[in-house]
Write a protein that holds these residues in place. Sequence first.
Motif, PDB file in Angstrom:
ATOM      1  N   ASP A 146       0.830  -1.194   0.000  1.00 55.17           N
ATOM      2  CA  ASP A 146       0.000   0.000   0.000  1.00 55.17           C
ATOM      3  C   ASP A 146       0.875   1.259   0.000  1.00 55.17           C
ATOM      4  OD1 ASP A 146      -2.514   1.361   0.190  1.00 55.17           O
ATOM      5  OD2 ASP A 146      -2.014   1.804   2.282  1.00 55.17           O
ATOM      6  N   CYS A 147       0.544   2.181  -0.900  1.00 62.28           N
ATOM      7  CA  CYS A 147       1.226   3.473  -0.932  1.00 62.28           C
ATOM      8  C   CYS A 147       0.280   4.478  -1.576  1.00 62.28           C
ATOM      9  CB  CYS A 147       2.549   3.392  -1.701  1.00 62.28           C
ATOM     10  SG  CYS A 147       2.361   3.070  -3.465  1.00 62.28           S
ATOM     11  N   ALA A 148       0.594   5.745  -1.436  1.00 63.63           N
ATOM     12  CA  ALA A 148      -0.268   6.799  -1.987  1.00 63.63           C
ATOM     13  C   ALA A 148      -0.440   6.664  -3.490  1.00 63.63           C
ATOM     14  CB  ALA A 148       0.309   8.173  -1.639  1.00 63.63           C
ATOM     15  N   LEU A 149       0.618   6.293  -4.192  1.00 63.88           N
ATOM     16  CA  LEU A 149       0.536   6.173  -5.649  1.00 63.88           C
ATOM     17  C   LEU A 149      -0.365   5.018  -6.062  1.00 63.88           C
ATOM     18  CD1 LEU A 149       1.351   7.084  -8.450  1.00 63.88           C
ATOM     19  CD2 LEU A 149       3.477   5.788  -8.192  1.00 63.88           C
ATOM     20  N   SER A 150      -0.232   3.861  -5.442  1.00 60.06           N
ATOM     21  CA  SER A 150      -1.098   2.732  -5.821  1.00 60.06           C
ATOM     22  C   SER A 150      -2.561   3.027  -5.489  1.00 60.06           C
ATOM     23  CB  SER A 150      -0.632   1.427  -5.172  1.00 60.06           C
ATOM     24  OG  SER A 150      -0.739   1.479  -3.775  1.00 60.06           O
TER      25      SER A 150
END
Length: 177
Positions: A146-150
């Motif tokens: 999980d990350c902001a871009l995904s």
Amino acid sequence: ADRWVEVRPGTLESLLAVARARAEVIVDTGFSLEEEPLPNAGRPGRNQLTTEAIDVADDVLVIGRPDPVGLSRLARGLVEVGERRPGRPVQVVVNRMRSTLGWSEREVVAMISDFARPSSVHFLPDDQAAVDRAAVAGRSLGEGGDCALSRAVARIVDGLLPPVRLAGRRSSRRAAR
């Protein structure tokens, strides 16, 4: 990319029709919509596959960067797509958005709106660390955790594609991963 000269006119349109009957289709095209000034001895023009894909697309996402050069190219591209698809919706994705440029998302939308009236504008954050982790691991961004871009990419996909049905119930595409 260098084999475009081998594709007969109309082939892409036929291929896309077959693929559409089976699933959602995403085509990543070249950037240029310029027509060849002179025919190339019966061969397709360099940008013919791009223009064919744009012509038959249900949805078009025009992707650009939020820096001065990127916004200039984005504006030019939006004008070209608008001329090619008059009155049809176009969505914009601003990639690698970052605060260091000094513009807010609202200001970028205002700049884009001077050249086109996109049906939506999406922003992808500049998350080089997440991209690097995925590349080093040999995984897609979505597999990298999980990350902001995904999450931002997932929101764009969820907005474009209909929800997926799992075991007789509706769920978001995100839950289907």
